[in-house]
Design an enzyme around this catalytic site. Sequence first.
Site, PDB file in Angstrom:
ATOM      1  N   TRP A 154      29.418   3.199 -16.342  1.00  0.00           N
ATOM      2  CA  TRP A 154      28.379   3.839 -15.790  1.00  0.00           C
ATOM      3  C   TRP A 154      28.785   4.973 -14.845  1.00  0.00           C
ATOM      4  O   TRP A 154      29.531   4.703 -13.933  1.00  0.00           O
ATOM      5  CB  TRP A 154      27.618   2.714 -14.957  1.00  0.00           C
ATOM      6  CG  TRP A 154      26.176   2.928 -14.162  1.00  0.00           C
ATOM      7  CD1 TRP A 154      25.034   3.611 -14.838  1.00  0.00           C
ATOM      8  CD2 TRP A 154      25.970   2.453 -12.880  1.00  0.00           C
ATOM      9  NE1 TRP A 154      24.193   3.753 -14.209  1.00  0.00           N
ATOM     10  CE2 TRP A 154      24.313   2.949 -12.740  1.00  0.00           C
ATOM     11  CE3 TRP A 154      26.510   2.087 -11.914  1.00  0.00           C
ATOM     12  CZ2 TRP A 154      23.761   2.864 -11.754  1.00  0.00           C
ATOM     13  CZ3 TRP A 154      25.543   1.800 -10.627  1.00  0.00           C
ATOM     14  CH2 TRP A 154      24.582   2.239 -10.755  1.00  0.00           C
TER      15      TRP A 154
ATOM     16  N   ASP B   6      30.656  -6.083 -12.259  1.00  0.00           N
ATOM     17  CA  ASP B   6      29.485  -5.641 -12.086  1.00  0.00           C
ATOM     18  C   ASP B   6      28.814  -6.218 -12.999  1.00  0.00           C
ATOM     19  O   ASP B   6      28.671  -5.788 -14.198  1.00  0.00           O
ATOM     20  CB  ASP B   6      29.686  -4.126 -12.428  1.00  0.00           C
ATOM     21  CG  ASP B   6      28.247  -3.292 -12.137  1.00  0.00           C
ATOM     22  OD1 ASP B   6      27.056  -4.030 -12.050  1.00  0.00           O
ATOM     23  OD2 ASP B   6      28.045  -2.169 -12.225  1.00  0.00           O
TER      24      ASP B   6
ATOM     25  N   ALA C  90      24.778  -6.197 -13.978  1.00  0.00           N
ATOM     26  CA  ALA C  90      23.307  -5.897 -13.883  1.00  0.00           C
ATOM     27  C   ALA C  90      22.305  -6.164 -14.849  1.00  0.00           C
ATOM     28  O   ALA C  90      21.150  -5.785 -14.812  1.00  0.00           O
ATOM     29  CB  ALA C  90      23.436  -4.269 -13.743  1.00  0.00           C
TER      30      ALA C  90
ATOM     31  N   LYS D 154      16.984  -5.313 -13.008  1.00  0.00           N
ATOM     32  CA  LYS D 154      16.661  -5.337 -14.518  1.00  0.00           C
ATOM     33  C   LYS D 154      16.054  -6.583 -14.634  1.00  0.00           C
ATOM     34  O   LYS D 154      14.807  -6.902 -15.421  1.00  0.00           O
ATOM     35  CB  LYS D 154      17.551  -5.029 -15.361  1.00  0.00           C
ATOM     36  CG  LYS D 154      18.564  -3.992 -14.975  1.00  0.00           C
ATOM     37  CD  LYS D 154      17.819  -2.631 -15.125  1.00  0.00           C
ATOM     38  CE  LYS D 154      18.605  -1.620 -14.145  1.00  0.00           C
ATOM     39  NZ  LYS D 154      19.106  -0.457 -14.572  1.00  0.00           N
TER      40      LYS D 154
HETATM   41  N1  PLP Z   1      25.360  -1.409 -12.575  1.00  0.00           N
HETATM   42  C1  PLP Z   1      25.267  -0.812 -13.747  1.00  0.00           C
HETATM   43  C2  PLP Z   1      26.136  -1.030 -15.129  1.00  0.00           C
HETATM   44  C3  PLP Z   1      24.068  -0.253 -14.037  1.00  0.00           C
HETATM   45  O1  PLP Z   1      23.582   0.151 -15.331  1.00  0.00           O
HETATM   46  C4  PLP Z   1      23.032  -0.276 -12.840  1.00  0.00           C
HETATM   47  C5  PLP Z   1      21.879   0.448 -12.868  1.00  0.00           C
HETATM   48  O2  PLP Z   1      21.512   0.968 -13.836  1.00  0.00           O
HETATM   49  C6  PLP Z   1      23.474  -1.051 -11.636  1.00  0.00           C
HETATM   50  C7  PLP Z   1      24.781  -1.553 -11.634  1.00  0.00           C
HETATM   51  C8  PLP Z   1      22.722  -0.696 -10.275  1.00  0.00           C
HETATM   52  O3  PLP Z   1      21.299  -0.784 -10.525  1.00  0.00           O
HETATM   53  P1  PLP Z   1      20.603  -0.859  -9.126  1.00  0.00           P
HETATM   54  O4  PLP Z   1      20.953  -0.393  -7.962  1.00  0.00           O
HETATM   55  O5  PLP Z   1      19.159  -0.399  -9.616  1.00  0.00           O
HETATM   56  O6  PLP Z   1      20.188  -2.423  -8.698  1.00  0.00           O
END
Ligand code: PLP
Length: 394
Positions: free
Chosen positions: A127, A208, A210, A243
């Site tokens: 990401w 991580d 998500a 999500k």
């Molecule tokens: N980690 C990954 C791999 C993600 O794709 C995302 C969101 O797209 C996040 C973390 C963190 O999302 P948020 O900050 O919106 O909770």
Amino acid sequence: MFENFKPLPVDSILSLVKAFREDPRDGKIDLGVGVYKNADGLTPVMRAVKAAEKKLWEQEDSKSYVALAGDPAFSDAMIGLVLGESVARGSIAAAATPGGTGAIRQAFELVKLANANARVFVSNPTWPNHTSILDYLGMEYVAYRYFDAETRGVDFDGMMADLKDVKAGDIVLLHGCCHNPTGANLNLTQWQAVVDLLNETGAIPMIDIAYQGFGDGLEEDAAAARLVASSVPECLIAASCSKNFGIYRERTGILMAVSADASQQVLNQQTLAFLNRQNFSFPPDHGARLVTMVLSDAELCADWKAELEEVRLGMLGLREQLAGELQRLSGSDRFGFLAQHRGMFSRLGTTPDMVEKLKTEHGIYMVGDSRMNIAGLNAQSVPILAKAIIDVGV
Ligand code: PLP
């Protein structure tokens, strides 16, 4: 002083959103931005979240500060959701953060505070926010092979070969499930091999997570995080509620630090609260409170799980439909990986030229690295996408 600012590169996903909006063609398809959409193209408020909001509005009698690490009930509920009973509660420190991104940012800062020389190993690709935050913090990172351009699965041999270079104290960042941007994931045997390598080298995993509940199910998607957390002396887990609770704009996430024993946990808990204090003081409460209410009320929780399962199965159905359609049109199994991938994304594994052609000739928008948001499809648009993929010669 403002004259010292330099123009920043435009965010490629946000410029894609703009281009899509400005495209006058009927039947254009948006597979760009990473937000879940139902068959009507909407990102609804989940039923249980809406019900919890109503209850909260009726019951909440103060908006005063809560605590630097957020409400401990939120931490307990999220530790239960992500780690289950895999790790003794007494060895886990946790703090609420603004979204999963906030948890990742706090995790990197925690690492920097603990060991300024630690390198962070990240999958290639990962990401993009992972590396941009590391760049911003001036932290060293090393990419490890992850995506096999031929099979569109995980290049596990390459990954393990690259991870052999880790040193004790380095951080290995792993996506707990539903890898973004590829959709390709390790199986549990491969996770075990990663755990063995971490234990041999003394590198520390950072997970991580998500998209729990978007892949193979809530429990299944947490299996890797549980295996890792219960098998190594120390690890970090950054979890997002954006999500799976559909509360993107509420900014709800949590950072967990698992340590070998309870005495270390006390220090870790203080440090997490300290880091929150320096960066934003108290974390947002509204989303965290909704999540706590949903997870701790049997009826709301059952309804949330049922709706999340509908979301998951919907995306799985679209994957199977797309893979089937492409098999029919191409007369080959070479797109079978689309049904194997999990989560909201799949990397088609094609060139930026082809991605551009899909946009200009067919009005189909995906990220330049050929990441598609499967949730941007519906039963009617899948055959259109499949035909376009074959037409441009992917
Ligand atoms: N980690 C990954 C791999 C993600 O794709 C995302 C969101 O797209 C996040 C973390 C963190 O999302 P948020 O900050 O919106 O909770």
